[in-house]
Write an enzyme that holds these catalytic residues in place. Structure first.
Site, PDB file in Angstrom:
ATOM      1  CB  THR A  71      -0.832   0.006   1.169  1.00  0.00           C
ATOM      2  OG1 THR A  71      -2.044  -0.938   0.986  1.00  0.00           O
ATOM      3  CG2 THR A  71      -1.425   1.381   1.297  1.00  0.00           C
ATOM      4  CG  ASN A 154      -6.968  -7.937  -4.703  1.00  0.00           C
ATOM      5  OD1 ASN A 154      -7.070  -7.632  -5.766  1.00  0.00           O
ATOM      6  ND2 ASN A 154      -7.359  -7.612  -3.495  1.00  0.00           N
ATOM      7  CD  GLN A 182      -2.996 -11.141  -3.233  1.00  0.00           C
ATOM      8  OE1 GLN A 182      -2.846 -12.449  -3.266  1.00  0.00           O
ATOM      9  NE2 GLN A 182      -3.134 -10.440  -2.448  1.00  0.00           N
ATOM     10  CB  SER A 203       2.902  -6.796   1.172  1.00  0.00           C
ATOM     11  OG  SER A 203       2.496  -5.835   1.128  1.00  0.00           O
ATOM     12  CB  THR A 246      14.893   4.548  12.144  1.00  0.00           C
ATOM     13  OG1 THR A 246      15.318   5.834  12.502  1.00  0.00           O
ATOM     14  CG2 THR A 246      15.774   3.264  12.673  1.00  0.00           C
ATOM     15  CB  CYS A 334      -7.225  -3.768   1.539  1.00  0.00           C
ATOM     16  SG  CYS A 334      -5.666  -4.256   1.897  1.00  0.00           S
TER      17      CYS A 334
END
Length: 377
Positions: A71, A154, A182, A203, A246, A334
């Site tokens: 995302t 997806n 996916q 992801s 970071t 989502c």
């Protein structure tokens, strides 16, 4: 509990967790610090993870930008390109995508559409695929600043014709982005053979890695020249000034290990997912017959993803009834509060949308576990 919602998230792999733990405990250094061992060890761990992800995707390590997930990667790439090049008066203000994309792409296009860009949403076929000729026609006429089309859907699992799309954008040199979340670990991805893809999103938690980490792949214009875009996050200049902040070393290490395992096991996992999918479909057809109909295509699809309708049965009621022993979903995690825009774009009626469930398998499921579906009448 039989877990069959792997498109929403996968279980973290035991080897991934083992690789991460030292960087949550004794190896807690900040890789942006210098000289002392904790910082240097963290820096080396991030570098190794970058190489592992690059090997899985077929790109250079310095084209990997670590993010919090797909995302963020989608937002970063789309908004970053629009902003960086939008200041040029001669730049195109036209953006192209499909009506069946992930919400993080669709809503980003909507956002930019409210800020002076023209966002075009291509129609898709009954399996949520774009037509390459339609894409080519719009691209040739409008010369969009950026085109974003997902690799694999997806919700219904269809694969877009990514090879043809890559050739199209390799020829015209325009910016092309694909959300590959996916398909990673389920179909071969080699960006060195797909030169038309300039940007890719993924992801970690879809491939047995941790949640909260992913990558934006930003291909270089040449060996020495980086592609520029406006960063979503400004600050310390980490990630080659693409994404300040970071680095979450433990998560990045987990993503790297998950990518390594996905690369090692790609062929085996794909074969196993296909085998399990065929086994389950046979059970469903035999046991339920004309009580079900399938939304997924039988070819050019993500292995292990099945979208089907239980005729005359409300999907939410069915999911609740099964929830004590099977984990399933009605579609994208989502956009769980809205009817599926993917199925609607594919021509399904609201009634058909409301009787659809999605089954997504993992390679470690057994046939014996899937026999549970024989009890569903």
């Amino acid at each position: 509990m039989l877990y069959l919602d792997n498109s929403a998230t996968t279980k973290i792999h035991s080897e991934v967790l083992e690789a991460m733990l030292p960087y949550l405990q004794e190896e807690y250094g900040n890789p942006s610090s210098k000289f002392y061992s904790l910082a240097e060890n963290a820096k080396k761990a991030v570098s190794t993870a970058r190489e592992q992800v690059a090997h899985l995707l077929g790109c250079d390590p310095d084209e990997i930008v670590f993010t919090s997930g797909a995302t963020e990667s989608n937002n970063m790439i789309i908004k970053g390109i629009a902003d960086y090049y939008g200041y040029n008066e001669d730049a195109s203000k036209y953006l192209l995508t499909s009506a069946a994309e992930h919400p993080s792409v669709l809503e980003t296009f909507d956002f930019l559409g409210e800020r002076g860009y023209t966002a075009h949403f291509l129609d898709v076929d009954s399996f949520a695929r774009v037509n390459v000729q339609n894409v080519a026609t719009v691209v040739n006429q409008e010369q969009p600043l950026l085109t974003s089309i997902m690799w694999g859907n997806n919700e219904v699992g269809s694969l877009n014709p990514i090879d043809e799309l890559s050739r199209l954008f390799s020829t015209n040199g325009l910016f092309f982005h694909t959300d590959a979340t996916q398909v990673i670990g389920k179909v071969p991805v080699d960006l060195r053979k797909l030169s038309g893809i300039r940007f890719l999103s993924m992801s970690g938690h879809k491939i047995g890695g941790p949640k909260g980490v992913g990558a934006a792949i930003i291909r270089k214009q040449s060996k020495e020249i980086y592609t520029r875009l406006t960063p979503l996050l400004h600050g310390g200049g980490q990630e080659n000034n693409y994404r300040s902040g970071t680095l979450a070393v433990h998560n990045i290490v987990g993503l790297g290990k998950a990518a390594e395992l996905a690369s090692q096991n790609l062929e085996k996992n794909t074969q196993r997912l296909t085998q399990l999918e065929n086994y389950l479909i046979d059970i469903l057809k035999t046991n339920l017959g004309d009580k079900i109909t399938f939304n997924s295509d039988t070819h050019d699809k993500i292995p292990g993803l099945i979208s089907l309708q239980f005729i005359g049965v409300n999907n939410e009621l069915l999911l609740k009834k099964l929830s004590s022993f099977i984990a399933l979903s009605s579609g994208s995690a989502c956009s769980s509060s809205k009817p599926s825009h993917v199925l609607s774009a594919s021509g399904k009626s609201l009634e058909e949308v409301r009787q659809t469930i999605r089954i997504t398998l993992s390679a470690d499921v057994s046939e014996k576990e899937l026999d549970l579906f024989r009890e569903i009448k």
